[in-house]
Write a protein that holds these residues in place. Structure first.
Motif, PDB file in Angstrom:
ATOM      1  N   LYS A   1      50.231 -26.954 -14.179  1.00 11.62           N
ATOM      2  CA  LYS A   1      49.080 -26.072 -13.954  1.00 11.62           C
ATOM      3  C   LYS A   1      49.387 -25.112 -12.808  1.00 11.62           C
ATOM      4  O   LYS A   1      50.189 -25.427 -11.925  1.00 11.62           O
ATOM      5  N   VAL A   2      48.733 -23.967 -12.824  1.00 12.66           N
ATOM      6  CA  VAL A   2      48.943 -22.942 -11.793  1.00 12.66           C
ATOM      7  C   VAL A   2      48.458 -23.493 -10.446  1.00 12.66           C
ATOM      8  O   VAL A   2      47.429 -24.165 -10.378  1.00 12.66           O
ATOM      9  N   ILE A   3      49.216 -23.223  -9.366  1.00 21.57           N
ATOM     10  CA  ILE A   3      48.837 -23.739  -8.050  1.00 21.57           C
ATOM     11  C   ILE A   3      47.620 -22.983  -7.503  1.00 21.57           C
ATOM     12  O   ILE A   3      47.297 -21.889  -7.967  1.00 21.57           O
ATOM     13  N   ASP A   4      46.967 -23.556  -6.499  1.00 22.22           N
ATOM     14  CA  ASP A   4      45.781 -22.951  -5.876  1.00 22.22           C
ATOM     15  C   ASP A   4      46.109 -21.565  -5.324  1.00 22.22           C
ATOM     16  O   ASP A   4      47.233 -21.314  -4.870  1.00 22.22           O
ATOM     17  N   ASN A   5      45.097 -20.718  -5.318  1.00 21.49           N
ATOM     18  CA  ASN A   5      45.153 -19.367  -4.738  1.00 21.49           C
ATOM     19  C   ASN A   5      46.047 -18.389  -5.496  1.00 21.49           C
ATOM     20  O   ASN A   5      46.274 -17.270  -5.053  1.00 21.49           O
ATOM     21  N   VAL A   6      46.608 -18.854  -6.612  1.00 23.72           N
ATOM     22  CA  VAL A   6      47.421 -17.957  -7.451  1.00 23.72           C
ATOM     23  C   VAL A   6      46.661 -17.749  -8.754  1.00 23.72           C
ATOM     24  O   VAL A   6      46.134 -18.694  -9.332  1.00 23.72           O
ATOM     25  N   ASP A   7      46.590 -16.497  -9.170  1.00 28.41           N
ATOM     26  CA  ASP A   7      45.817 -16.167 -10.368  1.00 28.41           C
ATOM     27  C   ASP A   7      46.783 -15.632 -11.421  1.00 28.41           C
ATOM     28  O   ASP A   7      47.611 -14.778 -11.117  1.00 28.41           O
ATOM     29  N   ILE A   8      46.716 -16.177 -12.633  1.00 32.58           N
ATOM     30  CA  ILE A   8      47.564 -15.594 -13.673  1.00 32.58           C
ATOM     31  C   ILE A   8      46.714 -15.199 -14.874  1.00 32.58           C
ATOM     32  O   ILE A   8      45.669 -15.777 -15.136  1.00 32.58           O
ATOM     33  N   LYS A   9      47.192 -14.177 -15.566  1.00 32.55           N
ATOM     34  CA  LYS A   9      46.562 -13.843 -16.846  1.00 32.55           C
ATOM     35  C   LYS A   9      47.682 -13.519 -17.838  1.00 32.55           C
ATOM     36  O   LYS A   9      48.794 -13.139 -17.452  1.00 32.55           O
ATOM     37  N   ILE A  10      47.358 -13.700 -19.102  1.00 31.05           N
ATOM     38  CA  ILE A  10      48.346 -13.431 -20.150  1.00 31.05           C
ATOM     39  C   ILE A  10      47.998 -12.078 -20.763  1.00 31.05           C
ATOM     40  O   ILE A  10      46.883 -11.872 -21.252  1.00 31.05           O
ATOM     41  N   ALA A  11      48.958 -11.153 -20.709  1.00 31.30           N
ATOM     42  CA  ALA A  11      48.732  -9.805 -21.258  1.00 31.30           C
ATOM     43  C   ALA A  11      48.666  -9.873 -22.785  1.00 31.30           C
ATOM     44  O   ALA A  11      48.995 -10.897 -23.382  1.00 31.30           O
ATOM     45  N   GLU A  12      48.259  -8.759 -23.394  1.00 30.11           N
ATOM     46  CA  GLU A  12      48.121  -8.732 -24.863  1.00 30.11           C
ATOM     47  C   GLU A  12      49.419  -9.071 -25.578  1.00 30.11           C
ATOM     48  O   GLU A  12      49.419  -9.678 -26.634  1.00 30.11           O
ATOM     49  N   ASP A  13      50.546  -8.653 -24.982  1.00 28.86           N
ATOM     50  CA  ASP A  13      51.829  -8.949 -25.644  1.00 28.86           C
ATOM     51  C   ASP A  13      52.373 -10.328 -25.256  1.00 28.86           C
ATOM     52  O   ASP A  13      53.516 -10.664 -25.561  1.00 28.86           O
ATOM     53  N   GLY A  14      51.551 -11.123 -24.541  1.00 24.77           N
ATOM     54  CA  GLY A  14      51.969 -12.483 -24.186  1.00 24.77           C
ATOM     55  C   GLY A  14      52.642 -12.598 -22.829  1.00 24.77           C
ATOM     56  O   GLY A  14      52.964 -13.696 -22.373  1.00 24.77           O
ATOM     57  N   GLU A  15      52.851 -11.448 -22.134  1.00 27.51           N
ATOM     58  CA  GLU A  15      53.537 -11.508 -20.836  1.00 27.51           C
ATOM     59  C   GLU A  15      52.655 -12.161 -19.772  1.00 27.51           C
ATOM     60  O   GLU A  15      51.444 -11.951 -19.724  1.00 27.51           O
ATOM     61  N   ILE A  16      53.289 -12.956 -18.908  1.00 29.93           N
ATOM     62  CA  ILE A  16      52.567 -13.627 -17.818  1.00 29.93           C
ATOM     63  C   ILE A  16      52.469 -12.673 -16.638  1.00 29.93           C
ATOM     64  O   ILE A  16      53.481 -12.170 -16.141  1.00 29.93           O
ATOM     65  N   LEU A  17      51.244 -12.412 -16.190  1.00 22.82           N
ATOM     66  CA  LEU A  17      51.011 -11.538 -15.037  1.00 22.82           C
ATOM     67  C   LEU A  17      50.456 -12.395 -13.894  1.00 22.82           C
ATOM     68  O   LEU A  17      49.612 -13.260 -14.107  1.00 22.82           O
ATOM     69  N   VAL A  18      50.933 -12.137 -12.665  1.00 28.62           N
ATOM     70  CA  VAL A  18      50.588 -12.996 -11.521  1.00 28.62           C
ATOM     71  C   VAL A  18      50.044 -12.193 -10.351  1.00 28.62           C
ATOM     72  O   VAL A  18      50.570 -11.129 -10.010  1.00 28.62           O
ATOM     73  N   LYS A  19      49.014 -12.761  -9.719  1.00 32.67           N
ATOM     74  CA  LYS A  19      48.426 -12.143  -8.526  1.00 32.67           C
ATOM     75  C   LYS A  19      48.263 -13.259  -7.492  1.00 32.67           C
ATOM     76  O   LYS A  19      47.938 -14.390  -7.859  1.00 32.67           O
ATOM     77  N   GLY A  20      48.485 -12.973  -6.225  1.00 33.79           N
ATOM     78  CA  GLY A  20      48.294 -14.008  -5.205  1.00 33.79           C
ATOM     79  C   GLY A  20      49.035 -13.678  -3.933  1.00 33.79           C
ATOM     80  O   GLY A  20      49.828 -12.732  -3.879  1.00 33.79           O
ATOM     81  N   PRO A  21      48.795 -14.488  -2.885  1.00 32.32           N
ATOM     82  CA  PRO A  21      49.437 -14.224  -1.583  1.00 32.32           C
ATOM     83  C   PRO A  21      50.948 -14.426  -1.624  1.00 32.32           C
ATOM     84  O   PRO A  21      51.659 -14.054  -0.703  1.00 32.32           O
ATOM     85  N   ASN A  22      51.451 -15.011  -2.716  1.00 31.98           N
ATOM     86  CA  ASN A  22      52.889 -15.287  -2.847  1.00 31.98           C
ATOM     87  C   ASN A  22      53.661 -14.135  -3.488  1.00 31.98           C
ATOM     88  O   ASN A  22      54.882 -14.187  -3.569  1.00 31.98           O
ATOM     89  N   VAL A  23      52.954 -13.115  -3.956  1.00 38.10           N
ATOM     90  CA  VAL A  23      53.644 -12.011  -4.655  1.00 38.10           C
ATOM     91  C   VAL A  23      54.289 -11.065  -3.633  1.00 38.10           C
ATOM     92  O   VAL A  23      53.656 -10.621  -2.678  1.00 38.10           O
TER      93      VAL A  23
END
Length: 589
Positions: free
Chosen positions: A390-412
């Protein structure tokens, strides 16, 4: 202690909370030598004072290249960061041309190297860089040694300047430039701030069940790789004693000597460990051999949390007592947790090692995300075979229409050093575009299905995901490496590097002899046997995805010859170039 906001806060936290006698341990001349947390902090301050006396300013770049992980690396790391400079770790195995590129691109002013082998490569290009001096960790005749910097820092009269420099470092400041080994093109300098990595350590901590202040870890994945580096900070934060393995060859001796509770590795190492165990099992005879393979078969069906029911669990208890306990013993006897990252782990390994009470918790991340995005955790139902957890705390991911994993968070990451264009390509609307294809199941487990860039279309317009086929076929003991090809061609095919060790064993049993690797590559009996493995794997895939032809390459794929990145990922473009004749033979015989 105040909140941890910068990377050099970790040793001080350890000093205040655990004060270990053996914080860092390295083997020198056949003898393990440890330093305490107090010595670690004192030596890091000595280095900081020495660097200031050398004239190192805030934001200067200092390169560190080491063939193995060792105590000195960590002392240098903290010493560099405390003066507001940036540590630029470089992979030891890359070419001298890449050394030159990275040293010039980063504008490094000093370089610290482990030994003569690195020095030899570095000395060939040193004059083409801005380096003022190179220091070695090992004693090398007529070369500057890092102890000279320790000597410079012995006088504590400028410690107040070190304290001022530390205060001036903010959590959002750049901490390190990590040049990704890259499967294509020139290495890119990933800019990671203190906050990027610190947040990742703190948010990953909740997923690792350490006995704080008591546990031991064996570290051998290159520390220039952000995964191992982040883990080392995590160990420091949790009061885990760190032992540095001598080399991959001495891994099994080191495991027995250190008896660690935790280690991290890439899938290739776990595959090799499993293959060695199975090879030993194959040498047994009679009832012992039958019991060994019964246990392995049982392990391959493993499901966590007793999902297979009471009868399976009863058999498993017996298998653990008779067979799997010996596996554990062979790995030191105390190993409770192994972590895997950098590439996909075969589900069969996840199952069989978990059955043997040697759980491998697979995680997922990239250099650009400092690195952890998601990771499995055996506790609280957080472990699922075939996923990266599972995704760790404070990190947000979403799956784009083409299936690509997109990531947002203090670790980027902050971006790529001196490359706004490439930064803009991957950072859009606050999200980092990973280039990986994945899905999240209804329970929140993330599954990686492929690399977006590696998927290709055949001339018939059908998409093929090579990683799925490759991971399936790498389960064969005959196959060490495999690359599926076929972009724009009428069908998928494969280039295969055989597992020479196993093939030689197999040949012996069949009274076959090979005079050379070329002879292995062209042997018809072996080709027929590999065809059987391919036929078996093909059944799991659609007709358009199946491998219709293959060629065996006449030599091993290595980091040195450019086939693989330092983390053992295939450089597809280069492999295609090296074996273009074989590809021609497949498609245009």
């Amino acid at each position: 202690m105040a909140e941890i906001t910068r990377l050099f806060d970790f040793p001080y936290f350890q000093l205040e909370t655990f004060k270990l006698d053996k914080a860092l341990t390295t083997k020198y001349n056949g003898k393990w030598e440890s330093i305490s947390t107090q010595e670690y902090v004192d030596q890091a301050n000595t280095i900081s004072r020495g660097l200031i006396r050398l004239g190192v300013k805030a934001n200067e770049k200092i390169a560190v290249i080491s063939t193995t992980n060792r105590t000195e690396w960590n002392i240098m790391d903290i010493g560099i960061l405390q003066v507001g400079a940036q540590n630029v770790p470089i992979y030891p195995t890359i070419s001298k041309e890449d050394y030159e590129y990275i040293l010039n691109h980063s504008e490094a002013t000093y370089c610290f190297v482990s030994d003569e082998s690195i020095l030899e490569k570095l000395n060939q290009i040193k004059d083409k860089t801005k380096l003022k001096a190179v220091y070695t960790f090992d004693e090398v005749a007529n070369e500057k040694n890092w102890r000279e910097v320790l000597e410079l820092g012995k006088d504590t009269s400028n410690q107040n300047e070190v304290e001022d420099r530390k205060k001036a470092v903010h959590t959002d400041d750049l901490a390190t430039l990590i040049y990704t080994s890259g499967t294509t093109g020139k290495p890119k300098g990933v800019m990671l701030s203190h906050k990027n990595i610190v947040s990742n350590v703190l948010d990953s901590k909740k997923r690792v069940p350490f006995d704080e202040g008591q546990a031991k870890a064996l570290s051998f994945l290159p520390v220039c790789h952000v995964f191992e580096r982040m883990i080392l900070y995590l160990y420091q934060y949790c009061g885990v004693e760190i032992y540095f393995a001598e080399s991959i060859e001495k891994m099994s001796d080191n495991l027995k000597e250190v008896k660690p509770n935790v280690m991290t590795a890439v899938p290739r190492l776990y595959e090799k460990v499993f293959d060695k165990i199975v090879a030993k099992g194959a040498d047994l005879s009679g009832i012992k051999k039958a019991l060994f393979f019964w246990a392995v078969e049982l392990g391959l069906k493993y499901e966590p949390y007793g999902a297979n029911g009471w009868w399976y669990e009863t058999q498993l208890k017996l298998a653990r007592k008779l067979i799997f306990s010996k596996w554990k013993e062979g790995l030191g006897g105390e190993l409770d947790l192994m972590v895997s990252g950098s590439a996909a782990l075969q589900p069969r390994l996840t199952r069989v090692f978990a059955a043997a009470e040697l759980p491998i918790m697979e995680g997922y991340g990239l250099t650009e995300t400092s690195p952890v995005i998601a990771v499995n955790d055996q506790r609280n139902g957080g472990f699922r075979v075939g996923t990266v957890g599972k995704v760790i705390d404070n990190v947000d991911i979403k799956i784009a229409e083409d299936g690509e994993i997109l990531v947002k968070g203090p670790n980027v990451m902050k971006g790529y050093f001196k490359d706004e264009e490439k930064t803009k390509e991957v950072l859009k609307d606050g999200y980092f575009h990973t280039g990986d294809i994945g899905e999240i199941d209804s329970d929140g487990f993330l599954k990686i299905t492929d690399r977006k860039k590696e998927m290709f279309k055949t001339s018939g317009g059908k998409y093929v995901a090579p990683a799925l086929l490759e991971n399936k076929l790498k389960q064969s003991r005959f196959i060490e490496q495999i690359m599926v090809i076929g972009e724009g061609e009428k069908m998928p095919a494969a280039l295969i590097q055989v597992n020479y060790e196993f093939v030689e064993e197999w040949a012996k049993r069949r009274k076959l002899t090979f005079k050379s690797k070329e002879e292995i590559a062209s042997n018809e009996i072996l080709r027929e046997r590999i065809q059987e493995e391919i036929n078996d794997a093909n059944e799991k895939f659609g007709h358009w995805e199946q491998i219709k032809k293959f060629e065996i390459t006449p030599n091993p794929w290595t980091i040195e010859d450019g086939h693989l990145t330092p983390t053992m990922k295939m450089k597809r473009k280069i492999i295609k170039e090296i074996y273009k004749d074989l590809i021609e033979k497949i498609y245009r015989p």
